[in-house]
Design a protein around this motif. Structure first.
Motif, PDB file in Angstrom:
ATOM      1  N   GLU A 269      10.687  11.764   5.954  1.00  0.00           N
ATOM      2  CA  GLU A 269      10.040  11.126   6.695  1.00  0.00           C
ATOM      3  C   GLU A 269       9.687  11.730   7.952  1.00  0.00           C
ATOM      4  O   GLU A 269      10.498  11.996   8.717  1.00  0.00           O
ATOM      5  CB  GLU A 269      10.336   9.641   6.829  1.00  0.00           C
ATOM      6  CG  GLU A 269      10.434   8.962   5.596  1.00  0.00           C
ATOM      7  CD  GLU A 269      10.848   7.587   5.864  1.00  0.00           C
ATOM      8  OE1 GLU A 269      11.489   7.210   6.989  1.00  0.00           O
ATOM      9  OE2 GLU A 269      11.049   6.694   5.031  1.00  0.00           O
TER      10      GLU A 269
ATOM     11  N   GLY B 267       1.942   5.614  12.690  1.00  0.00           N
ATOM     12  CA  GLY B 267       2.958   4.930  12.063  1.00  0.00           C
ATOM     13  C   GLY B 267       2.566   3.408  12.314  1.00  0.00           C
ATOM     14  O   GLY B 267       3.526   2.704  12.290  1.00  0.00           O
TER      15      GLY B 267
ATOM     16  N   THR C 224       2.457   9.064   1.155  1.00  0.00           N
ATOM     17  CA  THR C 224       2.614   7.746   1.600  1.00  0.00           C
ATOM     18  C   THR C 224       3.168   7.396   3.137  1.00  0.00           C
ATOM     19  O   THR C 224       4.139   8.299   3.546  1.00  0.00           O
ATOM     20  CB  THR C 224       3.119   7.116   0.674  1.00  0.00           C
ATOM     21  OG1 THR C 224       2.787   5.416   1.018  1.00  0.00           O
ATOM     22  CG2 THR C 224       4.437   7.182   0.315  1.00  0.00           C
ATOM     23  N   THR C 225       2.815   6.447   3.810  1.00  0.00           N
ATOM     24  CA  THR C 225       3.718   5.953   4.757  1.00  0.00           C
ATOM     25  C   THR C 225       3.959   4.467   4.615  1.00  0.00           C
ATOM     26  O   THR C 225       2.943   3.897   4.097  1.00  0.00           O
ATOM     27  CB  THR C 225       3.061   6.248   6.421  1.00  0.00           C
ATOM     28  OG1 THR C 225       3.812   5.647   7.187  1.00  0.00           O
ATOM     29  CG2 THR C 225       1.582   5.531   6.223  1.00  0.00           C
ATOM     30  N   HIS C 226       5.109   3.827   4.665  1.00  0.00           N
ATOM     31  CA  HIS C 226       5.474   2.549   4.791  1.00  0.00           C
ATOM     32  C   HIS C 226       6.442   2.064   5.604  1.00  0.00           C
ATOM     33  O   HIS C 226       7.381   1.378   4.872  1.00  0.00           O
ATOM     34  CB  HIS C 226       5.452   2.281   3.239  1.00  0.00           C
ATOM     35  CG  HIS C 226       6.655   3.118   2.311  1.00  0.00           C
ATOM     36  ND1 HIS C 226       7.933   3.262   2.736  1.00  0.00           N
ATOM     37  CD2 HIS C 226       6.286   3.848   1.289  1.00  0.00           C
ATOM     38  CE1 HIS C 226       8.567   4.055   1.991  1.00  0.00           C
ATOM     39  NE2 HIS C 226       7.539   4.619   1.168  1.00  0.00           N
ATOM     40  N   LEU C 227       6.311   2.394   6.867  1.00  0.00           N
ATOM     41  CA  LEU C 227       7.430   1.899   7.778  1.00  0.00           C
ATOM     42  C   LEU C 227       7.396   0.445   7.746  1.00  0.00           C
ATOM     43  O   LEU C 227       6.554  -0.259   7.651  1.00  0.00           O
ATOM     44  CB  LEU C 227       6.790   2.632   9.274  1.00  0.00           C
ATOM     45  CG  LEU C 227       7.080   3.869   9.065  1.00  0.00           C
ATOM     46  CD1 LEU C 227       6.619   4.318  10.664  1.00  0.00           C
ATOM     47  CD2 LEU C 227       8.317   4.473   9.096  1.00  0.00           C
TER      48      LEU C 227
ATOM     49  N   SER D 292       4.838   9.046  12.078  1.00  0.00           N
ATOM     50  CA  SER D 292       3.822   8.600  11.102  1.00  0.00           C
ATOM     51  C   SER D 292       4.675   8.056   9.954  1.00  0.00           C
ATOM     52  O   SER D 292       4.036   7.056   9.498  1.00  0.00           O
ATOM     53  CB  SER D 292       3.072   9.832  10.777  1.00  0.00           C
ATOM     54  OG  SER D 292       3.792  10.480   9.892  1.00  0.00           O
ATOM     55  N   GLY D 293       5.760   8.396   9.690  1.00  0.00           N
ATOM     56  CA  GLY D 293       6.558   7.991   8.568  1.00  0.00           C
ATOM     57  C   GLY D 293       5.946   8.318   7.084  1.00  0.00           C
ATOM     58  O   GLY D 293       6.331   8.242   6.120  1.00  0.00           O
ATOM     59  N   PHE D 294       5.098   9.313   7.113  1.00  0.00           N
ATOM     60  CA  PHE D 294       4.705   9.884   5.847  1.00  0.00           C
ATOM     61  C   PHE D 294       5.591  10.884   5.329  1.00  0.00           C
ATOM     62  O   PHE D 294       6.356  11.674   5.974  1.00  0.00           O
ATOM     63  CB  PHE D 294       3.355  10.888   6.240  1.00  0.00           C
ATOM     64  CG  PHE D 294       1.970  10.162   6.222  1.00  0.00           C
ATOM     65  CD1 PHE D 294       1.574  10.017   5.080  1.00  0.00           C
ATOM     66  CD2 PHE D 294       1.399   9.778   7.500  1.00  0.00           C
ATOM     67  CE1 PHE D 294       0.282   9.094   5.054  1.00  0.00           C
ATOM     68  CE2 PHE D 294       0.251   9.155   7.374  1.00  0.00           C
ATOM     69  CZ  PHE D 294      -0.319   8.819   6.289  1.00  0.00           C
ATOM     70  N   HIS D 295       5.530  11.099   4.088  1.00  0.00           N
ATOM     71  CA  HIS D 295       6.293  11.721   2.879  1.00  0.00           C
ATOM     72  C   HIS D 295       5.795  11.554   1.485  1.00  0.00           C
ATOM     73  O   HIS D 295       4.773  10.864   1.406  1.00  0.00           O
ATOM     74  CB  HIS D 295       7.801  11.173   3.221  1.00  0.00           C
ATOM     75  CG  HIS D 295       7.884   9.660   2.688  1.00  0.00           C
ATOM     76  ND1 HIS D 295       7.553   8.579   3.516  1.00  0.00           N
ATOM     77  CD2 HIS D 295       8.246   9.155   1.523  1.00  0.00           C
ATOM     78  CE1 HIS D 295       7.695   7.503   2.870  1.00  0.00           C
ATOM     79  NE2 HIS D 295       8.041   7.555   1.515  1.00  0.00           N
TER      80      HIS D 295
ATOM     81  N   THR E 192       8.068  11.742  11.620  1.00  0.00           N
ATOM     82  CA  THR E 192       8.146  11.073  12.804  1.00  0.00           C
ATOM     83  C   THR E 192       6.979  11.348  13.685  1.00  0.00           C
ATOM     84  O   THR E 192       6.488  12.609  13.898  1.00  0.00           O
ATOM     85  CB  THR E 192       9.457  11.246  13.807  1.00  0.00           C
ATOM     86  OG1 THR E 192      10.531  11.198  13.007  1.00  0.00           O
ATOM     87  CG2 THR E 192       9.499  10.391  14.989  1.00  0.00           C
TER      88      THR E 192
ATOM     89  N   GLY F  29      -1.432   5.223   1.536  1.00  0.00           N
ATOM     90  CA  GLY F  29      -1.321   6.570   0.985  1.00  0.00           C
ATOM     91  C   GLY F  29      -2.547   7.016   0.092  1.00  0.00           C
ATOM     92  O   GLY F  29      -3.496   6.398  -0.159  1.00  0.00           O
TER      93      GLY F  29
END
Length: 190
Positions: free
Chosen positions: A95, A63, A84-87, A99-102, A97, A69
């Motif tokens: 999302e 993260g 994608t991840t865009h924390l 990593s924030g990926f979804h 945890t 992504g």
């Protein structure tokens, strides 16, 4: 299963321009696409899409590697499937945890003045209207392999896959830290 590698690039109707080698070097190879496999499966009256993406290096899951992504481009930039991840932007109830990926299904548009140098901009208004925007598709990242499974093709407008890309995101935030623009820069394409 359809396998796509660097030696068999798909023609893209939207004419993407690739970012220079500097962007690939800066990402340590996790945005450098090595191979992509796309599979359509028919179950009863429903068609499902599965995608497997292999990169040159392991995909960071801490993260802390910025906003990036992988996208399956369909229908000329509409109904694009992304992992994608865009924390710290929080726009999904799914999302992972830390990593924030979804996943999302998004619409893209030509970049506005807020996104100079970007290839695309996320059409936030139309993407938010899509019922698959916050879909909880099954996905997995294992070292240098990312996969997304059992995506209803109807969520993608029943469109075919034009290409698969890796990308970086540059969010433009307002005073309340809410995204007003999401600038998309393509790093690599198969």
């Amino acid at each position: 299963m359809k396998s796509i590698s660097k030696t068999s690039l798909l023609a893209s109707a939207i004419g993407l321009t690739l970012a220079g080698g500097v962007a690939l070097a800066e990402t340590g190879g996790y945005l450098s696409l090595k191979e992509v496999e796309v599979e359509w499966e028919a179950k009863a009256d429903k068609k499902l899409l599965e995608v497997e993406i292999k990169t040159d290096k392991d995909i960071p899951m801490d993260g802390k590697s910025g906003a990036f992504g992988y996208a399956v481009l369909t229908d000329g930039g509409n109904n694009v499937l992304v992992l994608t991840t865009h924390l710290p932007i929080d726009d999904s109830s799914h999302e992972a945890t830390p990593s924030g990926f979804h996943t999302h299904v998004l619409d893209l548009k030509n970049p506005t003045e807020a996104c100079p140098g970007a290839n695309f901009e996320v059409d936030l208004e139309n993407s938010g209207k899509n019922t698959a925007f916050d879909a909880d598709y099954k996905w997995k990242i294992d070292n240098n392999k990312a996969s997304i499974e059992k995506v209803p093709v109807s969520d993608l407008g029943d469109a075919g896959v034009e290409s698969v890309v890796s990308f970086t995101l540059k969010p433009i935030l307002d005073a309340n830290k809410k995204a007003t623009n999401l600038c998309v820069s393509v790093v690599d394409k198969i």
